[in-house]
Write a protein that holds these residues in place. Structure first.
Motif, PDB file in Angstrom:
ATOM      1  N   VAL A 197       0.807  -1.220   0.000  1.00 25.67           N
ATOM      2  CA  VAL A 197       0.000   0.000   0.000  1.00 25.67           C
ATOM      3  C   VAL A 197       0.843   1.274   0.000  1.00 25.67           C
ATOM      4  CG1 VAL A 197      -1.994  -1.092   1.079  1.00 25.67           C
ATOM      5  CG2 VAL A 197      -0.261  -0.044   2.534  1.00 25.67           C
ATOM      6  N   TRP A 198       2.143   1.137   0.188  1.00 28.29           N
ATOM      7  CA  TRP A 198       3.039   2.297   0.159  1.00 28.29           C
ATOM      8  C   TRP A 198       4.367   1.871  -0.427  1.00 28.29           C
ATOM      9  CZ3 TRP A 198       2.562   7.386   0.781  1.00 28.29           C
ATOM     10  CH2 TRP A 198       3.722   8.134   0.900  1.00 28.29           C
ATOM     11  N   PRO A 199       4.947   2.611  -1.312  1.00 25.24           N
ATOM     12  CA  PRO A 199       4.544   3.906  -1.842  1.00 25.24           C
ATOM     13  C   PRO A 199       3.345   3.795  -2.793  1.00 25.24           C
ATOM     14  CG  PRO A 199       6.564   3.161  -2.906  1.00 25.24           C
ATOM     15  CD  PRO A 199       6.226   2.154  -1.853  1.00 25.24           C
ATOM     16  N   PHE A 200       2.601   4.889  -2.873  1.00 25.40           N
ATOM     17  CA  PHE A 200       1.353   4.885  -3.643  1.00 25.40           C
ATOM     18  C   PHE A 200       1.556   4.532  -5.112  1.00 25.40           C
ATOM     19  CE2 PHE A 200      -0.386   7.938  -0.327  1.00 25.40           C
ATOM     20  CZ  PHE A 200      -1.142   6.959   0.289  1.00 25.40           C
ATOM     21  N   ASP A 201       2.670   4.944  -5.694  1.00 28.84           N
ATOM     22  CA  ASP A 201       2.891   4.666  -7.115  1.00 28.84           C
ATOM     23  C   ASP A 201       3.222   3.196  -7.383  1.00 28.84           C
ATOM     24  OD1 ASP A 201       5.373   4.943  -5.851  1.00 28.84           O
ATOM     25  OD2 ASP A 201       6.360   5.629  -7.682  1.00 28.84           O
ATOM     26  N   LYS A 202       3.411   2.394  -6.313  1.00 30.43           N
ATOM     27  CA  LYS A 202       3.710   0.964  -6.474  1.00 30.43           C
ATOM     28  C   LYS A 202       2.675   0.082  -5.792  1.00 30.43           C
ATOM     29  CE  LYS A 202       8.665   1.506  -7.049  1.00 30.43           C
ATOM     30  NZ  LYS A 202       9.987   1.110  -6.570  1.00 30.43           N
ATOM     31  N   ILE A 203       1.459   0.601  -5.578  1.00 35.60           N
ATOM     32  CA  ILE A 203       0.399  -0.205  -4.976  1.00 35.60           C
ATOM     33  C   ILE A 203       0.100  -1.392  -5.897  1.00 35.60           C
ATOM     34  CG2 ILE A 203      -2.052  -0.286  -4.371  1.00 35.60           C
ATOM     35  CD1 ILE A 203      -1.821   2.577  -3.406  1.00 35.60           C
ATOM     36  N   THR A 204       0.149  -2.594  -5.316  1.00 38.44           N
ATOM     37  CA  THR A 204      -0.112  -3.788  -6.117  1.00 38.44           C
ATOM     38  C   THR A 204      -0.523  -4.943  -5.222  1.00 38.44           C
ATOM     39  OG1 THR A 204       0.802  -5.271  -7.775  1.00 38.44           O
ATOM     40  CG2 THR A 204       2.300  -4.561  -6.055  1.00 38.44           C
ATOM     41  N   SER A 205      -1.304  -5.845  -5.778  1.00 28.17           N
ATOM     42  CA  SER A 205      -1.681  -7.074  -5.071  1.00 28.17           C
ATOM     43  C   SER A 205      -0.491  -8.015  -5.065  1.00 28.17           C
ATOM     44  CB  SER A 205      -2.870  -7.723  -5.769  1.00 28.17           C
ATOM     45  OG  SER A 205      -3.141  -8.978  -5.183  1.00 28.17           O
ATOM     46  N   LEU A 206      -0.284  -8.711  -3.951  1.00 28.58           N
ATOM     47  CA  LEU A 206       0.825  -9.641  -3.843  1.00 28.58           C
ATOM     48  C   LEU A 206       0.342 -11.062  -3.581  1.00 28.58           C
ATOM     49  CD1 LEU A 206       3.189  -7.340  -1.784  1.00 28.58           C
ATOM     50  CD2 LEU A 206       3.459  -7.996  -4.175  1.00 28.58           C
ATOM     51  N   THR A 207      -0.907 -11.340  -3.919  1.00 28.43           N
ATOM     52  CA  THR A 207      -1.432 -12.692  -3.786  1.00 28.43           C
ATOM     53  C   THR A 207      -1.406 -13.346  -5.154  1.00 28.43           C
ATOM     54  OG1 THR A 207      -3.696 -11.921  -4.122  1.00 28.43           O
ATOM     55  CG2 THR A 207      -2.937 -12.101  -1.840  1.00 28.43           C
ATOM     56  N   GLU A 208      -1.322 -14.673  -5.154  1.00 37.32           N
ATOM     57  CA  GLU A 208      -1.246 -15.394  -6.429  1.00 37.32           C
ATOM     58  C   GLU A 208      -2.507 -16.210  -6.672  1.00 37.32           C
ATOM     59  OE1 GLU A 208       2.325 -17.598  -6.902  1.00 37.32           O
ATOM     60  OE2 GLU A 208       3.581 -15.846  -6.616  1.00 37.32           O
ATOM     61  N   TYR A 209      -3.644 -15.719  -6.224  1.00 40.31           N
ATOM     62  CA  TYR A 209      -4.903 -16.464  -6.404  1.00 40.31           C
ATOM     63  C   TYR A 209      -5.569 -16.038  -7.686  1.00 40.31           C
ATOM     64  CZ  TYR A 209      -4.238 -17.667  -1.570  1.00 40.31           C
ATOM     65  OH  TYR A 209      -3.714 -18.137  -0.401  1.00 40.31           O
TER      66      TYR A 209
END
Length: 153
Positions: free
Chosen positions: A141-153
């Protein structure tokens, strides 16, 4: 007038205690935020990334190979580690030396950092008990420019 002030103070304290209890239960049993530090998960995660984690999957033993988790360090219980699950119970995995392999015992997982050249992980301290796993990472969730999901579902 004193009773009115006392009543309002008690009312405020009641709301404060309820909010504090709700917040504690949420962060203890549902999920929380964790700041990642160290190079072991680069390039996936960098130092000072803030992660949203959930506590339900580890408690229900619903972890999968590929999940990024937060756990107590097997070598220093005062420290938390952030690693990826690369082996589950019964899997045959390669240890620190290429000629040495291990079978992950029941109730344990094999953890490795994404930066294998700079990570203290299961290749050094062996399989990790599932009881040391605190949470599973959902997203950055931080930094904002790199917000991404880290689940592999």
């Amino acid at each position: 007038m004193t009773f009115r002030f006392l009543g309002k103070t008690c009312g405020f304290m009641g709301y404060f205690v309820q909010y504090a209890c709700f917040t504690h239960c949420t962060f203890e049993y549902i999920g929380d935020f964790v700041m990642c530090s160290g190079p072991s998960m680069e390039p996936t995660l960098e130092s000072n990334n803030i992660l949203l984690t959930e506590h339900i999957s580890p408690r229900l033993q619903r972890l999968r190979r590929g999940d990024i988790i937060i756990a107590k360090s097997p070598s220093n219980p005062k420290q938390n580690i952030c690693k990826r699950i690369t082996g589950l119970a019964g899997d045959k995995v390669r240890g620190h030396f290429p000629s040495r392999s291990h079978v992950v015992p029941r109730g344990h997982v094999w953890l490795e950092g994404d930066n294998s050249s700079n990570s203290a992980d299961s290749r050094i301290y062996g399989p990790v008990p599932e009881g040391l796993i605190r949470s599973r990472v959902i997203c950055r969730v931080w930094p904002f420019d790199k917000i991404t999901s880290l689940t592999e579902y």
